[in-house]
Motif scaffolding. Structure first.
Motif, PDB file in Angstrom:
ATOM      1  N   ARG A  31       0.844  -1.202   0.000  1.00  0.00           N
ATOM      2  CA  ARG A  31       0.000   0.000   0.000  1.00  0.00           C
ATOM      3  C   ARG A  31       0.877   1.250   0.000  1.00  0.00           C
ATOM      4  O   ARG A  31       1.842   1.320   0.751  1.00  0.00           O
ATOM      5  N   GLY A  32       0.543   2.177  -0.874  1.00  0.00           N
ATOM      6  CA  GLY A  32       1.326   3.405  -0.979  1.00  0.00           C
ATOM      7  C   GLY A  32       2.594   3.245  -1.802  1.00  0.00           C
ATOM      8  O   GLY A  32       3.354   4.194  -1.965  1.00  0.00           O
ATOM      9  N   GLU A  33       2.797   2.052  -2.338  1.00  0.00           N
ATOM     10  CA  GLU A  33       4.029   1.789  -3.087  1.00  0.00           C
ATOM     11  C   GLU A  33       3.792   1.951  -4.597  1.00  0.00           C
ATOM     12  O   GLU A  33       2.717   1.630  -5.097  1.00  0.00           O
ATOM     13  N   ILE A  34       4.824   2.429  -5.294  1.00  0.00           N
ATOM     14  CA  ILE A  34       4.757   2.518  -6.755  1.00  0.00           C
ATOM     15  C   ILE A  34       5.808   1.587  -7.341  1.00  0.00           C
ATOM     16  O   ILE A  34       7.006   1.748  -7.085  1.00  0.00           O
ATOM     17  N   VAL A  35       5.350   0.596  -8.089  1.00  0.00           N
ATOM     18  CA  VAL A  35       6.266  -0.358  -8.717  1.00  0.00           C
ATOM     19  C   VAL A  35       6.265  -0.104 -10.219  1.00  0.00           C
ATOM     20  O   VAL A  35       5.209  -0.069 -10.854  1.00  0.00           O
ATOM     21  N   GLU A 113      -8.490  18.772  -5.775  1.00  0.00           N
ATOM     22  CA  GLU A 113      -7.503  18.839  -4.705  1.00  0.00           C
ATOM     23  C   GLU A 113      -6.252  18.047  -5.092  1.00  0.00           C
ATOM     24  O   GLU A 113      -5.131  18.494  -4.877  1.00  0.00           O
ATOM     25  N   LEU A 114      -6.478  16.859  -5.652  1.00  0.00           N
ATOM     26  CA  LEU A 114      -5.348  16.015  -6.049  1.00  0.00           C
ATOM     27  C   LEU A 114      -4.682  16.516  -7.324  1.00  0.00           C
ATOM     28  O   LEU A 114      -3.483  16.352  -7.520  1.00  0.00           O
ATOM     29  N   PHE A 115      -5.478  17.117  -8.206  1.00  0.00           N
ATOM     30  CA  PHE A 115      -4.955  17.615  -9.486  1.00  0.00           C
ATOM     31  C   PHE A 115      -5.369  19.080  -9.646  1.00  0.00           C
ATOM     32  O   PHE A 115      -6.302  19.394 -10.381  1.00  0.00           O
ATOM     33  N   PRO A 116      -4.669  19.992  -8.945  1.00  0.00           N
ATOM     34  CA  PRO A 116      -5.085  21.408  -8.925  1.00  0.00           C
ATOM     35  C   PRO A 116      -5.149  22.031 -10.327  1.00  0.00           C
ATOM     36  O   PRO A 116      -5.930  22.957 -10.551  1.00  0.00           O
ATOM     37  N   VAL A 174      -1.133  10.804  -4.831  1.00  0.00           N
ATOM     38  CA  VAL A 174      -2.350   9.982  -4.881  1.00  0.00           C
ATOM     39  C   VAL A 174      -2.113   8.635  -4.202  1.00  0.00           C
ATOM     40  O   VAL A 174      -2.928   8.170  -3.400  1.00  0.00           O
ATOM     41  N   ALA A 175      -0.977   8.000  -4.511  1.00  0.00           N
ATOM     42  CA  ALA A 175      -0.681   6.687  -3.930  1.00  0.00           C
ATOM     43  C   ALA A 175      -0.666   6.790  -2.407  1.00  0.00           C
ATOM     44  O   ALA A 175      -1.191   5.929  -1.701  1.00  0.00           O
ATOM     45  N   THR A 176      -0.076   7.884  -1.912  1.00  0.00           N
ATOM     46  CA  THR A 176       0.002   8.086  -0.469  1.00  0.00           C
ATOM     47  C   THR A 176      -1.380   8.386   0.109  1.00  0.00           C
ATOM     48  O   THR A 176      -1.788   7.781   1.101  1.00  0.00           O
ATOM     49  N   ALA A 177      -2.116   9.297  -0.543  1.00  0.00           N
ATOM     50  CA  ALA A 177      -3.432   9.697  -0.024  1.00  0.00           C
ATOM     51  C   ALA A 177      -4.395   8.514   0.024  1.00  0.00           C
ATOM     52  O   ALA A 177      -5.148   8.355   0.985  1.00  0.00           O
ATOM     53  N   LEU A 178      -4.394   7.689  -1.018  1.00  0.00           N
ATOM     54  CA  LEU A 178      -5.327   6.554  -1.069  1.00  0.00           C
ATOM     55  C   LEU A 178      -4.754   5.321  -0.412  1.00  0.00           C
ATOM     56  O   LEU A 178      -5.449   4.322  -0.247  1.00  0.00           O
TER      57      LEU A 178
END
Ligand code: ATP
Length: 231
Positions: A31-35, A113-116, A174-178
């Motif tokens: 979770r929160g990781e980008i591979v 908010e995520l994509f101002p 986004v990865a962190t927020a979700l």
């Protein structure tokens, strides 16, 4: 830690018709990781994403999201937990940005908010947005459904490097927020090195190596030579 993984792929073999294109693919994403998923054209990257999302026949192996195998009725229940953004920016060009978000079930306030960058574009037709803005809209549509797993194909395709970087920064947020696990197909090892936590190197339908981000830049020429060079 595979037990708490957002996504676990074990021995996945999949393809088109009776032709297997990817073989025995295994990896997990926390979770929160980008591979990152790297590989030359035809290596099987897109096929891997589509097989995970359930768009293709699986001939073997298992896919688990948050510990639940995606098969049969469970697959139908869990499907919403897997978001996929394919190349070609799945937006409706003649609808406004706001309508695009609403149709996807993405809360508009949260999306801006995520994509101002999208805030001032809400009343505009998606078709008039720049390539980067369209890519953000495609992401925002998918992210708005709060997937546990986000599968993204060639985010930087056709975009200027600075634009790609901005979008990849948003993706990290986004990865962190979700607290989502992200699989990012990327052609450019440079981008991968600065934006992913780990990279899987694919070649001819197989995962050949798994490399921590910290080693990617240093091992770039070796990786290029072994797996990514011209055909
Ligand atoms: P690219 O960056 O070019 O998309 P990729 O790594 O994503 O490359 P895939 O698109 O997964 O590669 O393709 C892997 C293999 O599957 C290729 O040999 C391709 O020809 C084959 N393939 C892709 N789509 C289909 C299809 N619809 N039917 C049959 N074979 C396909």
């Amino acid at each position: 830690d595979a037990a708490g993984a957002a996504l676990e792929v074990r021995g996945l073999t999949a393809g088109y018709g009776s032709l297997a294109v990817i073989h025995d693919v295994s990896f997990s994403v926390g979770r929160g990781e980008i591979v990152g998923l790297l590989g030359r054209n035809g290596a099987g990257k897109t096929t891997t994403l589509m097989a995970i999302a359930g768009f293709l026949g699986r001939y073997g192996g298992e896919v688990r999201v948050d510990g639940t195998p995606l098969v049969g009725p469970a697959y139908r229940r869990s499907r919403g937990q897997v978001g996929i953004v394919l190349e070609g920016r799945s937006t409706f060009p003649s609808l406004t940005v706001r309508q695009n978000l609403q149709l996807a079930g993405a809360p508009v306030d949260e999306a801006v908010e995520l994509f101002p960058e999208l805030r001032t574009k809400l009343p505009l037709k998606a078709g008039v947005l720049s390539g980067g803005e369209q890519q953000m809209l495609a992401l925002a549509r998918t992210v708005g459904r709060h997937p546990t797993v986000l599968l993204i194909d060639e985010l930087s395709f056709g975009l200027a490097p600075a634009v790609s970087e901005r979008i990849l920064e948003r993706l990290r947020a986004v990865a962190t927020a979700l607290s989502a696990g992200v699989v990012l197909v990327e052609q450019h090892i440079h981008f991968a090195a600065s934006f992913v936590d780990r990279a899987l190197i694919m070649n001819e339908g197989l995962v050949r190596a798994e490399i921590p981000a910290a080693e990617l830049a240093a091992r770039e020429s070796e990786i290029e030579r072994l797996y990514l060079g011209g055909v």
